[in-house]
Design a protein around this motif. Structure first.
Motif, PDB file in Angstrom:
ATOM      1  N   LEU A  46       0.836  -1.197   0.000  1.00 41.83           N
ATOM      2  CA  LEU A  46       0.000   0.000   0.000  1.00 41.83           C
ATOM      3  C   LEU A  46       0.872   1.248   0.000  1.00 41.83           C
ATOM      4  O   LEU A  46       1.869   1.334   0.705  1.00 41.83           O
ATOM      5  N   ASN A  47       0.489   2.221  -0.808  1.00 41.31           N
ATOM      6  CA  ASN A  47       1.148   3.526  -0.784  1.00 41.31           C
ATOM      7  C   ASN A  47       0.435   4.377   0.253  1.00 41.31           C
ATOM      8  O   ASN A  47      -0.671   4.858   0.023  1.00 41.31           O
ATOM      9  N   ILE A  48       1.074   4.527   1.375  1.00 43.73           N
ATOM     10  CA  ILE A  48       0.458   5.235   2.492  1.00 43.73           C
ATOM     11  C   ILE A  48       0.931   6.686   2.473  1.00 43.73           C
ATOM     12  O   ILE A  48       2.110   6.958   2.645  1.00 43.73           O
ATOM     13  N   GLU A  49      -0.009   7.604   2.248  1.00 42.82           N
ATOM     14  CA  GLU A  49       0.328   9.023   2.263  1.00 42.82           C
ATOM     15  C   GLU A  49       0.523   9.513   3.692  1.00 42.82           C
ATOM     16  O   GLU A  49       1.408  10.305   3.963  1.00 42.82           O
ATOM     17  N   ASP A  50      -0.326   9.046   4.594  1.00 40.47           N
ATOM     18  CA  ASP A  50      -0.181   9.381   6.006  1.00 40.47           C
ATOM     19  C   ASP A  50       0.854   8.435   6.605  1.00 40.47           C
ATOM     20  O   ASP A  50       1.357   7.532   5.959  1.00 40.47           O
ATOM     21  N   SER A  51       1.145   8.610   7.852  1.00 43.90           N
ATOM     22  CA  SER A  51       2.097   7.722   8.516  1.00 43.90           C
ATOM     23  C   SER A  51       1.486   6.375   8.843  1.00 43.90           C
ATOM     24  O   SER A  51       2.190   5.389   8.992  1.00 43.90           O
ATOM     25  N   GLU A  52       0.139   6.314   8.928  1.00 47.45           N
ATOM     26  CA  GLU A  52      -0.522   5.052   9.222  1.00 47.45           C
ATOM     27  C   GLU A  52      -1.971   5.074   8.756  1.00 47.45           C
ATOM     28  O   GLU A  52      -2.569   6.122   8.611  1.00 47.45           O
ATOM     29  N   LEU A  53      -2.495   3.879   8.526  1.00 44.79           N
ATOM     30  CA  LEU A  53      -3.903   3.696   8.207  1.00 44.79           C
ATOM     31  C   LEU A  53      -4.515   2.822   9.300  1.00 44.79           C
ATOM     32  O   LEU A  53      -3.891   1.859   9.737  1.00 44.79           O
ATOM     33  N   THR A  54      -5.709   3.166   9.710  1.00 41.10           N
ATOM     34  CA  THR A  54      -6.371   2.378  10.746  1.00 41.10           C
ATOM     35  C   THR A  54      -7.754   1.972  10.261  1.00 41.10           C
ATOM     36  O   THR A  54      -8.362   2.644   9.423  1.00 41.10           O
ATOM     37  N   ALA A  55      -8.230   0.871  10.812  1.00 43.83           N
ATOM     38  CA  ALA A  55      -9.565   0.383  10.491  1.00 43.83           C
ATOM     39  C   ALA A  55     -10.086  -0.452  11.649  1.00 43.83           C
ATOM     40  O   ALA A  55      -9.310  -1.008  12.426  1.00 43.83           O
ATOM     41  N   GLU A  56     -11.383  -0.539  11.740  1.00 44.39           N
ATOM     42  CA  GLU A  56     -12.053  -1.405  12.705  1.00 44.39           C
ATOM     43  C   GLU A  56     -12.792  -2.450  11.877  1.00 44.39           C
ATOM     44  O   GLU A  56     -13.699  -2.131  11.129  1.00 44.39           O
ATOM     45  N   VAL A  57     -12.375  -3.705  12.002  1.00 49.53           N
ATOM     46  CA  VAL A  57     -12.904  -4.777  11.173  1.00 49.53           C
ATOM     47  C   VAL A  57     -13.856  -5.632  11.999  1.00 49.53           C
ATOM     48  O   VAL A  57     -13.497  -6.098  13.076  1.00 49.53           O
ATOM     49  N   ARG A  58     -15.062  -5.829  11.472  1.00 52.30           N
ATOM     50  CA  ARG A  58     -16.058  -6.710  12.098  1.00 52.30           C
ATOM     51  C   ARG A  58     -16.226  -7.917  11.191  1.00 52.30           C
ATOM     52  O   ARG A  58     -16.398  -7.768   9.988  1.00 52.30           O
ATOM     53  N   PHE A  59     -16.180  -9.112  11.782  1.00 51.72           N
ATOM     54  CA  PHE A  59     -16.294 -10.326  10.994  1.00 51.72           C
ATOM     55  C   PHE A  59     -16.881 -11.445  11.839  1.00 51.72           C
ATOM     56  O   PHE A  59     -16.970 -11.333  13.059  1.00 51.72           O
ATOM     57  N   ILE A  60     -17.300 -12.504  11.165  1.00 55.92           N
ATOM     58  CA  ILE A  60     -17.724 -13.719  11.837  1.00 55.92           C
ATOM     59  C   ILE A  60     -16.891 -14.867  11.289  1.00 55.92           C
ATOM     60  O   ILE A  60     -16.280 -14.763  10.232  1.00 55.92           O
ATOM     61  N   VAL A  61     -16.865 -15.956  12.027  1.00 52.93           N
ATOM     62  CA  VAL A  61     -16.206 -17.174  11.572  1.00 52.93           C
ATOM     63  C   VAL A  61     -17.318 -18.161  11.243  1.00 52.93           C
ATOM     64  O   VAL A  61     -18.199 -18.411  12.055  1.00 52.93           O
ATOM     65  N   THR A  62     -17.278 -18.707  10.020  1.00 56.04           N
ATOM     66  CA  THR A  62     -18.318 -19.633   9.581  1.00 56.04           C
ATOM     67  C   THR A  62     -18.083 -21.019  10.166  1.00 56.04           C
ATOM     68  O   THR A  62     -17.059 -21.275  10.806  1.00 56.04           O
ATOM     69  N   GLU A  63     -19.024 -21.919   9.917  1.00 56.11           N
ATOM     70  CA  GLU A  63     -18.907 -23.306  10.381  1.00 56.11           C
ATOM     71  C   GLU A  63     -17.680 -23.993   9.781  1.00 56.11           C
ATOM     72  O   GLU A  63     -17.118 -24.896  10.374  1.00 56.11           O
ATOM     73  N   LYS A  64     -17.269 -23.569   8.591  1.00 57.06           N
ATOM     74  CA  LYS A  64     -16.115 -24.155   7.909  1.00 57.06           C
ATOM     75  C   LYS A  64     -14.788 -23.564   8.391  1.00 57.06           C
ATOM     76  O   LYS A  64     -13.735 -23.946   7.911  1.00 57.06           O
TER      77      LYS A  64
END
Length: 111
Positions: A46-64
């Motif tokens: 990734l070409n990061i213009e700022d010093s860092e990128l942040t995110a809040e990731v929401r996910f589930i884990v499936t039966e598989k």
């Protein structure tokens, strides 16, 4: 009498500390969910213009045992696409993950 109280308190503290100092399995990155996510995201171009990128990731884990990304909250669209492409439908190996439960993990990528 005062010395007896001091010795009793010291022995009680020693007994308590030794009870909590039992050797157990340490969670390694290979067995830890956040560690596996780290491994999936660590090699990036990734070409990061700022010093860092942040995110809040929401996910589930499936039966598989696959990650299913529900949302990525970030200000950068490139970061959102990157996280979704790297995590969505990727298998994880864990014993104590509840399928269908929503998990949240913060992600930070630095330059």
């Amino acid at each position: 009498m005062r010395n007896l109280k001091t010795v009793t308190v010291a022995l009680a503290l020693f007994a308590t500390m030794s009870a909590f100092a039992t050797k157990g399995k340490k969670a390694t990155k290979a067995t830890n969910l956040s560690g596996q996510i780290y491994e999936m995201l660590k090699d990036n171009r990734l070409n990061i213009e700022d010093s860092e990128l942040t995110a809040e990731v929401r996910f589930i884990v499936t039966e598989k045992g696959e990650l299913l990304v529900l949302s990525v909250e970030t200000k950068d669209e490139i970061m959102e696409g990157f996280v979704k492409s790297r995590l969505n439908y990727k298998k994880v190996q864990l014993d104590n993950v509840a399928p269908g439960r929503v998990y949240e993990v913060p992600v930070r990528i630095t330059a």
